[in-house]
Design an enzyme around this catalytic site. Structure first.
Site, PDB file in Angstrom:
ATOM      1  N   ASP A 250       0.836  -1.202   0.000  1.00 48.22           N
ATOM      2  CA  ASP A 250       0.000   0.000   0.000  1.00 48.22           C
ATOM      3  C   ASP A 250       0.876   1.259   0.000  1.00 48.22           C
ATOM      4  O   ASP A 250       2.078   1.202  -0.261  1.00 48.22           O
ATOM      5  CB  ASP A 250      -0.962  -0.029   1.193  1.00 48.22           C
ATOM      6  CG  ASP A 250      -2.284   0.655   0.898  1.00 48.22           C
ATOM      7  OD1 ASP A 250      -2.326   1.899   0.921  1.00 48.22           O
ATOM      8  OD2 ASP A 250      -3.285  -0.050   0.629  1.00 48.22           O
ATOM      9  N   ASP A 362      -6.915   4.540  -5.582  1.00 51.04           N
ATOM     10  CA  ASP A 362      -7.529   5.255  -4.469  1.00 51.04           C
ATOM     11  C   ASP A 362      -7.810   6.712  -4.839  1.00 51.04           C
ATOM     12  O   ASP A 362      -7.270   7.242  -5.807  1.00 51.04           O
ATOM     13  CB  ASP A 362      -6.580   5.190  -3.268  1.00 51.04           C
ATOM     14  CG  ASP A 362      -7.305   5.160  -1.938  1.00 51.04           C
ATOM     15  OD1 ASP A 362      -8.515   5.436  -1.905  1.00 51.04           O
ATOM     16  OD2 ASP A 362      -6.652   4.856  -0.928  1.00 51.04           O
ATOM     17  N   CYS A 400     -11.310   2.426  -4.991  1.00 51.29           N
ATOM     18  CA  CYS A 400     -11.470   2.950  -3.637  1.00 51.29           C
ATOM     19  C   CYS A 400     -11.634   4.463  -3.723  1.00 51.29           C
ATOM     20  O   CYS A 400     -10.997   5.118  -4.557  1.00 51.29           O
ATOM     21  CB  CYS A 400     -10.269   2.587  -2.775  1.00 51.29           C
ATOM     22  SG  CYS A 400     -10.484   2.945  -1.023  1.00 51.29           S
ATOM     23  N   ASP A 419     -12.569   3.661   5.827  1.00 49.17           N
ATOM     24  CA  ASP A 419     -11.492   2.868   6.400  1.00 49.17           C
ATOM     25  C   ASP A 419     -11.863   2.337   7.780  1.00 49.17           C
ATOM     26  O   ASP A 419     -12.506   3.024   8.577  1.00 49.17           O
ATOM     27  CB  ASP A 419     -10.228   3.715   6.546  1.00 49.17           C
ATOM     28  CG  ASP A 419      -9.477   3.890   5.240  1.00 49.17           C
ATOM     29  OD1 ASP A 419     -10.056   3.597   4.183  1.00 49.17           O
ATOM     30  OD2 ASP A 419      -8.320   4.325   5.277  1.00 49.17           O
TER      31      ASP A 419
END
Length: 687
Positions: A250, A362, A400, A419
């Site tokens: 990530d 994201d 996301c 989250d």
């Protein structure tokens, strides 16, 4: 549906005009014609409303008011603006509170706060793309847009007025030919009937991948990852023979957010070597990027300021604020050919030089923070998602921070919650009414409420599970509930735990998820802050009882016999749950001989691949990804008969009014040639 009323405002020259319409027939004036088309599509109707201009006009606003009964016992769901937005079923007197004004400079960019005026009144709910009113446990009226690619659809339910309003984003559109203003499905029926028809009408392609389990670095290490940390966790998973599907690196590997062609000094060997190491352990390699943004200190922003969306005063459009980066970050102009060329280079490097298989993309909402003249934000978002799919090709996408409508059919997996936090709730962010907040309980509510999307629009990503007892303030019960609900409702289940630090009990709990398979939810019924989730997988019916509240909860079961942890429970007795706790039961089918459950899987018996009985001889096998030892419980009709299980004698015993066999199960360490291993251990004596 009767008494549906619509209104279109538009501009002809300098004059703003209005034309009212309904579903009974065309409405027209000298400027344009509005024509509805209604077709029956059981259960419900498909509405298409087309605008045909007779002269040059610019559309401004459109709304469609639909009468819908919202009785006091009903539940209302409206889908939040993007993946992180709090989205849950609410009662007619609940409300969506307004964001605190003091928080707007830091929080408003993430949601719809700049696009919708929300008075925060009880009984008034707004959302995007789809929503429903549930009048019975398994009866709802669904409103779903089929054309978010032309503009977002704002769905507002006003409970006191018994009305649903569909506002179609069309401002700035200047049609030169017949223009589809509304393309909507309205259906009344069960969850499965209405959502099944909705996704049929959307015409989405079949999902190209099975559900996945995986590991991701974010929720343990955040941006503090290093090459050594990644290798350590990769080794721990491999050493324990964990049959994961994917291993994802990530945020924290890149030079800066926006500078994706450079790896930072914490990864001296480069990302291609990392992907090779992941592949060497048998996992798909995943990598996080945020392709539509760049942070304040990025080389991209400094060297190419003309690549970014601009405010009217000329400054770049802010997409958010992150103190973990360098403060504010900004939205790229995805329509800019230079930006598209840069992103092609990025994904060519990531996918074809480094050889990553999956990309987590994201902060995607940033693409539509501002639309150019003549386009809608929904159109821009949809075109941006199509561009990503085109350049990524057959590789896997985890979306996301994206508005869900434009993500339908474009991503393989999609986050459907905010989250997960290292605590149950963030009281400060809750107090200011920030709907995109990091919050474990909010994530769980979204996971339950957006269950309809799983396996239909994409595989749902409910975010991570946390089983470790270090580095977080979640209680053991809260961690157990997070683990169970995510496993029940998700199509992509990740953790960030260092499993080498697990206790024996935590490791056993973690390994109890294997083999993993997606479950189909038959019903989700609330009991205050608790839920009873009825689902099925591999021809078995399960009930997950989960208490998300701080008080004990009582949950009623349907009649029947249920298996729990080696014992049978009568469904006439309600379940008592402690605060934040949860449990999983397997419902007996009532066959004369049947597998009742196992102690070796989170969903009892789901590790059994095959079960059959011939007279008094029982044979069954386990999946090769089963990792635990324990026992199986088998129901048989007569205590006086002599039974064998996989050729080994087994002695019946009584459990209440039931006759059962207890059979030991050996741990499956590695697959054999057949791909499936026998479940029953061969003991030295009868069991």
């Amino acid at each position: 549906m009767e008494n549906v009323r619509g209104k279109l405002t538009y501009r002809r020259g300098a004059v703003v005009k209005t034309l009212n319409f309904d579903l009974d027939g065309p409405a027209e004036n000298d400027d344009l014609v509005i024509a509805p088309t209604i077709s029956t599509t059981a259960p419900g109707e498909h509405w298409t409303i087309t605008v045909t201009p007779r002269t040059t006009v610019k559309l401004l606003t459109a709304e469609l008011r639909v009468p819908v009964a919202v009785p006091p016992s009903s539940r209302v769901f409206v889908n939040g603006y993007q993946t992180w937005t709090e989205s849950r079923e609410m009662g007619p007197r609940d409300r969506i509170p307004s964001l605190n004004r003091l928080a707007r400079s830091r929080c408003s960019m993430y949601g719809d706060y700049e696009y919708v005026t929300n008075p925060g009144f009880p009984g008034r709910f707004h959302g995007w793309t789809y929503g429903y009113v549930r009048t019975e446990p398994d009866l709802l009226t669904l409103f779903g847009s089929l054309a978010e690619h032309t503009g977002f659809t704002l769905v507002t339910v006003t409970a006191s007025a018994g009305r649903v309003t569909l506002q179609k984003e069309c401002g700035g559109v200047t049609p030169t030919e017949p223009y589809v203003l509304y393309d909507v499905y309205v259906g009344t029926g069960t969850d499965r009937e209405t959502f099944g028809r909705y996704f049929d009408l959307l015409g989405l392609r079949r999902l190209r991948t099975p559900p996945l389990t995986g590991w991701t670095s974010w929720y343990n290490y955040y941006t503090g990852i290093t090459q050594e940390i990644i290798r350590h966790n990769l080794n721990a998973l491999s050493d324990h023979e964990v049959p994961l599907d994917a291993f994802q690196i990530d945020d924290g590997w890149q030079h800066a957010v926006g500078d994706w062609l450079k790896t930072n000094a914490k990864f001296p060997d480069g990302m291609g070597v990392m992907a090779d190491a992941i592949h060497g352990r048998g996992y798909k390699a995943g990598l996080w990027l945020a392709p539509f943004i760049a942070e304040e200190t990025s080389d991209l922003l400094r060297e190419h300021p003309d690549w970014f969306l601009k405010e009217n005063h000329g400054n770049p459009v802010k997409a958010g604020y992150n103190p973990g980066w360098s403060g504010f970050f900004y939205s790229l102009d995805v329509a800019n050919p230079a930006v598209r060329s840069y992103l092609r280079d990025v994904f060519n490097l990531v996918l074809h030089t480094w050889h990553f298989d999956l990309v987590k993309l994201d902060f995607l909402y940033a693409a539509c923070r501002k639309a150019p003249e003549g386009k809608t934000r929904g159109q821009v978002m949809s075109e941006s998602m199509q561009f990503l799919r085109d350049i990524i090709g057959d590789n896997l996408i985890l979306g996301c921070g994206v508005p869900l409508g434009p993500a339908f059919g474009q991503v393989d997996f999609c986050r459907i919650s905010g989250d997960v936090a290292l605590k149950w709730e963030d009281r400060l962010l809750s107090t200011i009414h920030y709907r995109e907040r990091v919050s474990t309980v909010c994530a769980l509510r979204n996971t339950i409420s957006r269950r309809h999307l799983n396996g239909m629009a994409f595989w749902n990503d409910p975010d991570v599970t946390i089983l470790r007892d270090t580095g977080n303030s979640l209680t053991e019960a809260q961690r157990r509930t997070l683990f169970l609900v995510n496993e029940a409702m998700g199509g992509l289940v990740f953790t960030s735990d260092d499993i080498s630090s697990y206790t024996d009990a935590q490791l056993r709990q973690y390994l109890s998820q294997f083999p993993f398979s997606a479950k189909t939810v038959d019903e989700a019924r609330p009991f205050g802050e608790a839920w009873r989730l009825t689902l099925h997988a591999e021809n078995a019916t399960y009930v997950v009882a989960a208490n998300l509240g701080s008080r004990p909860a009582t949950i009623n079961l349907d009649p029947g016999i249920y298996y729990y942890n080696g014992h049978l429970i009568d469904g006439r007795e309600p379940l008592q749950l402690l605060p934040f706790d949860s449990t999983c039961l397997r419902k007996a089918e009532g066959n004369s001989v049947e597998l009742l459950g196992t102690t070796t899987h989170l969903f009892p018996g789901l590790d059994v691949a095959h079960f059959e009985c011939h007279e008094t001889s029982i044979a069954f096998q386990r999946f090769d990804t089963a990792r635990l030892d324990g026992e199986a419980l088998i129901g048989v009709p007569d205590v006086s008969l002599r039974w064998t299980v996989n050729g080994v004698a087994a002695t019946p015993e009584r459990q209440g009014v039931h006759t059962v066999l207890r059979v030991p199960l050996a741990r499956v360490a590695r697959p054999v040639d057949s791909g499936i291993l026998l479940t029953a251990a061969a003991p030295d004596k009868e069991v």
